[in-house]
Design a protein around this motif. Structure first.
Motif, mmCIF file in Angstrom:
data_model
loop_
_atom_site.group_PDB
_atom_site.id
_atom_site.type_symbol
_atom_site.label_atom_id
_atom_site.label_comp_id
_atom_site.label_asym_id
_atom_site.label_seq_id
_atom_site.Cartn_x
_atom_site.Cartn_y
_atom_site.Cartn_z
ATOM 1 N N PRO A 125 -18.354 -6.719 -6.096
ATOM 2 C CA PRO A 125 -16.970 -6.369 -5.781
ATOM 3 C C PRO A 125 -16.417 -7.049 -4.536
ATOM 4 N N SER A 126 -17.300 -7.448 -3.609
ATOM 5 C CA SER A 126 -16.809 -8.094 -2.391
ATOM 6 C C SER A 126 -16.321 -9.513 -2.632
ATOM 7 N N LEU A 127 -16.344 -9.970 -3.900
ATOM 8 C CA LEU A 127 -15.661 -11.213 -4.256
ATOM 9 C C LEU A 127 -14.182 -10.965 -4.549
ATOM 10 N N MET A 128 -13.788 -9.709 -4.620
ATOM 11 C CA MET A 128 -12.383 -9.375 -4.842
ATOM 12 C C MET A 128 -11.568 -9.565 -3.568
ATOM 13 N N ARG A 129 -10.305 -9.905 -3.751
ATOM 14 C CA ARG A 129 -9.376 -9.876 -2.628
ATOM 15 C C ARG A 129 -9.118 -8.421 -2.246
ATOM 16 N N PRO A 130 -8.903 -8.125 -0.971
ATOM 17 C CA PRO A 130 -8.579 -6.749 -0.585
ATOM 18 C C PRO A 130 -7.384 -6.190 -1.348
ATOM 19 N N GLU A 131 -6.410 -7.048 -1.676
ATOM 20 C CA GLU A 131 -5.241 -6.580 -2.425
ATOM 21 C C GLU A 131 -5.639 -6.075 -3.808
ATOM 22 N N THR A 132 -6.656 -6.684 -4.389
ATOM 23 C CA THR A 132 -7.141 -6.244 -5.700
ATOM 24 C C THR A 132 -7.777 -4.869 -5.587
ATOM 25 N N VAL A 133 -8.609 -4.686 -4.570
ATOM 26 C CA VAL A 133 -9.230 -3.373 -4.347
ATOM 27 C C VAL A 133 -8.152 -2.317 -4.127
ATOM 28 N N GLY A 134 -7.167 -2.653 -3.322
ATOM 29 C CA GLY A 134 -6.076 -1.716 -3.067
ATOM 30 C C GLY A 134 -5.343 -1.326 -4.340
ATOM 31 N N ALA A 135 -5.101 -2.307 -5.210
ATOM 32 C CA ALA A 135 -4.395 -2.026 -6.459
ATOM 33 C C ALA A 135 -5.209 -1.110 -7.365
ATOM 34 N N LEU A 136 -6.526 -1.309 -7.417
ATOM 35 C CA LEU A 136 -7.379 -0.453 -8.243
ATOM 36 C C LEU A 136 -7.385 0.979 -7.726
ATOM 37 N N LEU A 137 -7.476 1.133 -6.415
ATOM 38 C CA LEU A 137 -7.495 2.478 -5.845
ATOM 39 C C LEU A 137 -6.140 3.164 -5.978
ATOM 40 N N GLU A 138 -5.064 2.407 -5.824
ATOM 41 C CA GLU A 138 -3.738 2.995 -5.998
ATOM 42 C C GLU A 138 -3.541 3.478 -7.432
ATOM 43 N N THR A 139 -4.086 2.724 -8.400
ATOM 44 C CA THR A 139 -3.991 3.150 -9.794
ATOM 45 C C THR A 139 -4.723 4.461 -10.015
ATOM 46 N N ALA A 140 -5.969 4.535 -9.522
ATOM 47 C CA ALA A 140 -6.741 5.771 -9.662
ATOM 48 C C ALA A 140 -6.045 6.934 -8.975
ATOM 49 N N ASP A 141 -5.476 6.680 -7.812
ATOM 50 C CA ASP A 141 -4.788 7.721 -7.054
ATOM 51 C C ASP A 141 -3.555 8.212 -7.803
ATOM 52 N N GLY A 142 -2.828 7.300 -8.408
ATOM 53 C CA GLY A 142 -1.626 7.674 -9.132
ATOM 54 C C GLY A 142 -1.909 8.471 -10.390
ATOM 55 N N LEU A 143 -3.086 8.271 -10.971
ATOM 56 C CA LEU A 143 -3.431 8.946 -12.221
ATOM 57 C C LEU A 143 -4.131 10.277 -12.000
ATOM 58 N N MET A 173 0.853 -1.197 0.000
ATOM 59 C CA MET A 173 0.000 0.000 0.000
ATOM 60 C C MET A 173 0.882 1.239 0.000
ATOM 61 N N ASN A 174 0.615 2.178 -0.885
ATOM 62 C CA ASN A 174 1.435 3.385 -0.906
ATOM 63 C C ASN A 174 1.002 4.344 0.201
ATOM 64 N N ALA A 175 1.784 5.394 0.374
ATOM 65 C CA ALA A 175 1.537 6.294 1.507
ATOM 66 C C ALA A 175 0.190 6.987 1.406
ATOM 67 N N SER A 176 -0.187 7.383 0.188
ATOM 68 C CA SER A 176 -1.460 8.094 0.039
ATOM 69 C C SER A 176 -2.634 7.191 0.340
ATOM 70 N N ALA A 177 -2.554 5.899 -0.082
ATOM 71 C CA ALA A 177 -3.628 4.958 0.218
ATOM 72 C C ALA A 177 -3.742 4.734 1.715
ATOM 73 N N LEU A 178 -2.594 4.641 2.391
ATOM 74 C CA LEU A 178 -2.614 4.444 3.832
ATOM 75 C C LEU A 178 -3.246 5.648 4.512
ATOM 76 N N HIS A 179 -2.930 6.839 4.020
ATOM 77 C CA HIS A 179 -3.524 8.055 4.597
ATOM 78 C C HIS A 179 -5.033 8.065 4.416
ATOM 79 N N ARG A 180 -5.479 7.673 3.214
ATOM 80 C CA ARG A 180 -6.923 7.618 2.973
ATOM 81 C C ARG A 180 -7.588 6.635 3.925
ATOM 82 N N ALA A 181 -6.951 5.472 4.112
ATOM 83 C CA ALA A 181 -7.548 4.431 4.937
ATOM 84 C C ALA A 181 -7.702 4.889 6.379
ATOM 85 N N LYS A 182 -6.753 5.676 6.866
ATOM 86 C CA LYS A 182 -6.768 6.065 8.271
ATOM 87 C C LYS A 182 -7.620 7.304 8.531
#
Length: 400
Positions: free
Chosen positions: A85-103, A1-10
């Motif tokens: 979407p709740s059939l996704m692994r949490p890591e998959t959700v994290g990867a999708l959000l990190e992509t959106a965040d990076g773009l 998880m990148n820093a921005s995702a961690l900040h969002r989560a907290k």
């Protein structure tokens, strides 16, 4: 998880609505454990495990292409829908959000909603989704009695639904869940009791949809064969009025035809649709609508079959199979259709600037006299409750 995702989560607080149309990112995960007989959404059942890594890479590439189309935008919400979407692994959700965040960059506290089904609710997964940045869960409950859940083809029972609601309330800052009403044989008394029970379990938002018989669904075939029936239009109107009365009484008034919330807890993402804001849609079958340089609005529609969509993304950088360019008049018509669903109505000056035309004063006065529309604060108009029952006809009158 990148820093921005961690900040969002907290971030415990979910940023509120600033009143603007906004810019949303919609991510469509198309897979389900089973297809419900009333559902015409783009959802697919696979009897072998889905290659989630393959689809993450396809989402990443398509989002990169879309970022090139939209340029930098201030994102106001993300919505991960489906499918389930709740059939996704949490890591998959994290990867999708990190992509959106990076773009596009997702601000801290931005509303990030994910849909889930009670049948796939799991405390460990819920905690994983929360850690990935999801701060609003939308649960597909649909009914709170076992007989109707079975009729609707749901994989959960009432006990499992209530357990999932409690789990979600403990995990996410915000929660919504869906119910379907105007079901076969449903009485006003039964719906009121079920609705009051639901509000007792609700956090801050409910989506309450009338059952409709959609083309291409098993329910459509059963309906045409006379094997199921739904309440007539008069009973449906009575159920709708009861719904608005009870939800307002208990602190979740309607802010849109089918959506009810504690004031301040409205869905920021869905408000973007209804206020005729811009959004990108990524994933199989996803739709997008966003403005381009010439003032027109670009409409994108993606390939529906997941594997075909992924192949197309690999080949061309996106899965879009249909596009349309909306001129000012078409945008005005769409703004009317969406905005009049809202209790806040539409901003008249914005409508006139977008569409390049004004409302006919005589026609507007007639509709006010018939109590189908009403002015709001001298700058807006909205459909009355009676007007929302005949919304398509009302829009046709105003756009004429």
């Amino acid at each position: 998880m990148n820093a921005s995702a961690l900040h969002r989560a907290k971030t415990s607080r979910v940023n509120g609505d600033d009143g603007s149309p906004g810019f949303g990112v919609y991510i469509h995960w198309p897979f389900c454990a089973a297809k419900c007989p009333y559902c015409d959404f783009n959802s697919h059942v696979r009897h072998q495990p889905v290659d989630q890594a393959r689809f993450v890479e396809a989402f990443r590439r398509e989002m990169e292409t879309m970022r090139g189309w939209t340029g930098p935008r201030d994102v106001t919400s993300v919505f991960i829908g489906g499918g389930t979407p709740s059939l996704m692994r949490p890591e998959t959700v994290g990867a999708l959000l990190e992509t959106a965040d990076g773009l596009w960059t997702l601000p801290a506290g931005i509303e990030i909603t994910m849909e889930a089904n009670p049948s796939s609710a799991d405390a460990v997964r819920f905690a994983g989704y929360r850690a990935a940045g999801v701060n609003r869960l939308s649960l597909g409950v649909q009914a709170l009695n076992d007989a109707d859940l079975k009729f609707l083809g749901r994989l959960h029972n009432t006990e499992e639904a209530l357990k999932a609601i409690a789990m979600a309330r403990d995990t996410f800052p915000r929660l919504s869940f869906d119910l379907i009403y105007v079901r076969p044989g449903q009485t006003l008394e039964a719906w009121e009791a079920e609705l009051r029970a639901a509000i007792g379990h609700a956090a801050d938002h409910l989506s309450l949809y009338q059952l409709t018989i959609e083309d291409g669904t098993p329910f459509k075939a059963l309906f045409e064969a006379g094997k199921i029936g739904i309440p007539d239009a008069d009973r449906a109107a009575d159920l709708y009025e009861l719904t608005n009365t009870v939800t307002a009484e208990l602190g979740l008034p309607a802010y849109e035809i089918s959506n009810h919330a504690v004031p301040g807890a409205e869905s920021r993402h869905n408000l973007t649709y209804w206020r005729y804001g811009d959004y990108v849609g990524t994933g199989p079958g996803a739709h997008g609508r966003f403005c381009v340089e010439d003032g027109k609005k670009r409409v994108t529609i993606a390939e529906r079959v997941p594997e075909t969509w992924a192949e197309k993304v690999t080949e061309t950088g996106h899965g879009i199979v249909e596009e349309e360019s909306l001129d000012a008049e078409a945008q005005g018509d769409e703004m009317l259709l969406m905005g009049l669903r809202l209790v806040e109505g539409i901003d008249v000056a914005r409508y006139e600037a977008l569409s390049g035309r004004s409302f006919d004063p005589a026609r507007l006065a007639m509709l006010q006299e018939e109590k189908l529309v009403e002015p709001v604060a001298n700058s807006r108009i909205r459909a009355t409750q009676s007007g929302r029952l005949v919304l398509n006809a009302l829009v046709a009158e105003l756009a004429a």
